[in-house]
Motif scaffolding. Structure first.
Motif, PDB file in Angstrom:
ATOM      1  N   VAL A   1      39.028  45.759  43.900  1.00  0.00           N
ATOM      2  CA  VAL A   1      37.788  45.316  43.256  1.00  0.00           C
ATOM      3  C   VAL A   1      37.928  45.348  41.742  1.00  0.00           C
ATOM      4  CG1 VAL A   1      36.370  46.111  45.190  1.00  0.00           C
ATOM      5  CG2 VAL A   1      36.526  47.514  43.159  1.00  0.00           C
TER       6      VAL A   1
ATOM      7  N   GLY B   1      39.720  42.122  40.563  1.00  0.00           N
ATOM      8  CA  GLY B   1      39.135  40.831  40.901  1.00  0.00           C
ATOM      9  C   GLY B   1      38.413  40.185  39.727  1.00  0.00           C
ATOM     10  N   GLU B   2      38.081  38.925  39.899  1.00  0.00           N
ATOM     11  CA  GLU B   2      37.421  38.185  38.837  1.00  0.00           C
ATOM     12  C   GLU B   2      35.935  38.469  38.779  1.00  0.00           C
ATOM     13  OE1 GLU B   2      40.736  36.256  37.215  1.00  0.00           O
ATOM     14  OE2 GLU B   2      38.663  36.211  36.542  1.00  0.00           O
ATOM     15  N   GLY B   3      35.424  38.927  39.887  1.00  0.00           N
ATOM     16  CA  GLY B   3      33.980  39.187  39.876  1.00  0.00           C
ATOM     17  C   GLY B   3      33.335  38.670  41.139  1.00  0.00           C
ATOM     18  N   GLY B   4      32.183  39.184  41.472  1.00  0.00           N
ATOM     19  CA  GLY B   4      31.313  38.715  42.574  1.00  0.00           C
ATOM     20  C   GLY B   4      32.047  38.570  43.859  1.00  0.00           C
TER      21      GLY B   4
END
Lengths: 410, 137, 233
Positions: free
Chosen positions: A404, A407-410
């Motif tokens: 997490v 990651g890039e987000g969302g």
């Protein structure tokens, strides 16, 4: 790869019921009718119909009262009197309860436990003559007592043990009885919501037709400051109404101590007002978070005898389903000890809410698969990192952080 | 080059995940910078995991369990409270500020309170600034 | 068992100044049980040090290992490969463990991450109380099983001092007076007569004051012949 199921256990085809009233009688009879013997542990001498139902005439209630009277002659239900529960051990399919029966220590085994304890009312000594409970009001009406001019029913009790379920049914019954005896009396029923299930809907309609005023919503009233003795009622449609009640009727207080005490013995939580946490009656009748332990009169408990009797029937069905299985499987998310690393420090033994860890003959900890409920507290506590948890492994949780975080987000 | 804000939330399967789902059902939006890691009970959360989260660049971390005295497993949330306090002390010692970590108690129908908790952590990040070890893009 | 407490993180970071390749070494024995130096604590301390290093730009390399019993040469020998290449070992075992590591690896600095405190027992989870003073001359049979050397703040041998108030020691209201406890214990045992016997002034030679103690079990000591025969295998 560790298999998802670690252990299969047999099922003891008996049920243990802890109870005192209509629910206990119903659930015991119905379980016995399915072919499973029952040990019924009573707190007192006999089954007693609790005072909360004292003034409701409903179908099913009379039959159940009859059952209560003949229960000691059932070949499949073993009655134990004056019971004081000491310990509850084991897991679904194989429980053992040790208790004192009138001073002698006893032990029973069962595949399932049912808590069917109906709380008693605590009659409050109220300093004001103008505040009564629904039960005492019923007594006044039945004894042809004087009915005053203005009566206001308010949800909630004075005491700490008030129950969350609707007292509206008791209030509606009494409100209707008042209107029938003395139609000129002004009657207001203040409740957050009016729950009038089943045939009770008709009673509700009749009460409305007879002119009982129902005011719904939160905080629907307040005491008037400038006119002592007056209430200001807020109706969401009409607005403010001022009344001077001659009589205020509140819920009685329930004795929650015995219920909470039993719940704790069974490792269950109960809320502040003493109700044991269970799942929705409509989906999993009587199931609690502890597999094999069932509760009648859970969160969906009601003041209607018919409701509680039906619930008890449903719970008996759930219990019978469990007892009829050939085996039970355990192990999906359990904690497992690596004995090489175990320091025998007892930290896991002392922390586990379910008493799942034991020490083996060498003093190393071992977690009983069938009892472990997979909370993981022992895993994060173990000072020697000797315990890991299936599915929720340390490696997985650490990996998740990395994933997490990258990651890039969302 | 800007820094991506990261808030990691450990949510228990019972109270907190329910609250997060309620928030979703009630259409309470919260930013994609908030990432949830489910755990069976917050009692499962290890001091080590919390430290790892900060080392991996999280600006803030929250641990959300059931309401006080209402833990599904009796007292997992009380254990989590002790762990969170321990890590707060370590963070303070290291100059990273213990305010970047918090414990919340939620019931499964508390969608609104879940969003409030998330907003509290985002506000802390604004106030304290990004984690020096944060991810840059 | 031996009870110890980790040094504050700041102090540990100061002690480590000047070192870069560090092995954090714990133990599965006493310090694991008093929650100061077991594998879990090793992991937490190592991660805290890595975090410190990352934040301060120190490029520390932190490795972790936990020994079965850090005071035993054989177990400490087993971690030789982990010590290789390190310039410091931060031991969070007791002082015995830290010294064993230094003795076996004289070229690598052994640093203490733990303050070894006392010999005691867990009272309740997370609470550890000093019980035994290691004086080398035990009188528990005369004091109803209560050690007057460490449980009495003054190590008195024949009854309480004037500071004993309501069963509590004058050093603090939470500290029981050991001699009150001794009295109650002997009373419960029905042996108050033991209080009549005078315990003479203590000979401290068998205690710490007599220098580092060495105890022999002659039946287990290997003779020179045995060592020689063994070496010839």
């Amino acid at each position: 790869m560790i298999p998802p199921v670690l252990v299969r256990t047999d099922v003891v085809r008996r049920a243990i019921v802890l109870g005192n009233g209509l629910s206990a009688a119903t659930v015991s009879f119905d379980i016995a009718a399915q072919g499973f013997d029952v040990d019924l542990l009573l707190i007192g001498e006999e089954l007693v119909e609790p005072a909360i139902y004292a003034f409701q005439d409903e179908p099913g209630r009379q039959d159940t009262i009859t059952k209560m009277a003949i229960i000691h002659s059932s070949a499949h239900i073993r009655l134990h009197r004056h019971c004081e529960i000491l310990t509850v051990r084991g897991h679904a399919g194989d429980f053992e309860i040790s208790f004192n029966e009138g001073g002698r220590s006893r032990c029973v085994k069962g595949g399932a436990i049912v808590l069917a304890h109906e709380p008693d009312l605590v009659e409050e000594e109220t300093s004001e003559a103008s505040v009564v409970t629904n039960n005492s009001l019923r007594g006044i009406i039945d004894a042809n007592g004087t009915i005053p001019n203005v009566v206001v029913f308010i949800e909630g009790s004075n005491g700490k043990g008030s129950c969350p379920f609707q007292s509206a049914t008791a209030s509606i019954e009494n409100a209707l009885a008042i209107k029938k005896r003395r139609p000129e009396t002004q009657v207001y029923v203040l409740a957050r919501d009016v729950d009038a299930p089943g045939t009770f809907e008709r009673t509700y309609q009749m009460a409305q037709r007879k002119g009982v005023v129902f005011v719904r919503g939160d905080l629907s009233y307040r005491l008037s400051l400038d006119d002592p003795g007056s209430l200001i009622i807020n109706d969401p449609v009409i607005g403010e109404i001022r009344v001077r009640p001659d009589l205020i009727v509140r819920e009685a207080t329930f004795d929650i101590q015995s219920n909470s005490h039993l719940a704790r013995k069974l490792g269950l939580r109960s809320s502040d007002n003493g109700m044991v946490q269970g799942f929705s009656t409509r989906l999993h009748a009587g199931e609690t978070k502890r597999e094999g332990v069932f509760v009648c009169q859970g969160l969906n408990a009601s003041l209607l005898a018919s409701d509680n009797i039906s619930e008890a029937c449903a719970v008996a069905s759930s219990v019978s389903e469990l007892l009829s299985r050939s085996f039970l499987e355990h192990g999906a998310e359990v904690a497992i000890v690596d004995k090489e690393k175990c320091s025998a420090c007892l930290a896991c033994v002392r922390i586990c809410p379910y008493d799942a860890p034991l020490l083996d003959e060498k003093g190393k900890a071992e977690i009983q698969v069938a009892i472990c409920q997979g909370c993981g507290m022992c895993v994060s506590l173990c000072p020697s990192k000797a315990i890991d948890q299936k599915r929720w492994t340390d490696a997985r949780l650490s990996a998740e952080i990395i994933i997490v975080s990258k990651g890039e987000g969302g | 080059m800007s820094q991506i804000k990261r808030v990691i939330g450990y949510c228990c399967e019972h109270g907190a995940i329910g609250a997060a789902e309620s928030a979703g059902v009630e259409r309470r939006q919260f930013s994609p910078e908030v990432l949830i890691i489910p755990v069976p009970c917050v009692g499962r959360v290890d001091v080590l995991h919390l430290l790892q989260a900060f080392r991996e660049g999280a600006d803030a971390v929250f641990v959300a369990g059931c309401l006080e005295k209402n833990c599904h497993h009796l007292y997992g949330n009380i254990e989590a409270r002790k762990r969170v306090d321990q890590v707060k002390r370590i963070l303070d010692s290291l100059g990273l500020s213990g305010d970047r970590l918090e414990l919340f108690n939620l019931a499964s129908n508390q969608g609104r309170e879940f969003k409030v908790s998330v907003d509290v952590m985002l506000e802390r990040v604004e106030r304290l600034g990004p984690n020096p070890l944060g991810v840059h893009r | 068992m031996i009870i110890g407490e980790q040094k504050p993180l700041k102090e540990i970071c100061d002690i480590l100044e000047g070192h870069r390749r560090i092995l954090v070494a714990g133990c599965r024995s006493c310090v694991a049980i008093c929650l100061a130096g077991g594998e879990k604590e090793v992991g937490i301390l190592a991660e805290s040090l890595r975090l410190h290093s990352d934040l301060q730009g120190k490029s520390w390399e932190i490795d972790e290992v936990t020994v079965e019993r850090q005071c035993e040469k054989e177990f400490v020998h087993d971690i030789a490969s982990r010590i290789e290449g390190k310039d410091a070992v931060l031991s969070i075992a007791c002082g015995v463990g830290a010294q064993t590591i230094q003795a076996m690896y004289p070229k690598v600095r052994a640093l203490p991450g733990l303050n070894t405190s006392n010999m005691g027992a867990p009272e309740q989870p997370g609470i550890f109380l000093e019980k035994c003073g290691g004086c080398g001359n035990c009188v528990l049979h005369l004091t109803g099983g209560i050690c007057p050397i460490v449980r009495c703040a003054k190590s008195l041998l024949n009854g309480p001092c004037g500071g004993s108030q309501n069963g509590k020691c004058e050093i603090g209201k939470d500290t029981p007076c050991a001699w009150e406890e001794i009295y109650q214990s002997l009373k419960g045992l029905g042996r108050l007569d033991l209080l009549e016997a005078n315990i003479p002034p203590k000979d401290w030679t068998p205690s710490r004051s007599g220098g580092p103690r060495k105890i022999f079990r002659p039946e287990a000591v290997m003779t020179e012949d045995e060592k020689q025969l063994r070496g010839q295998r």
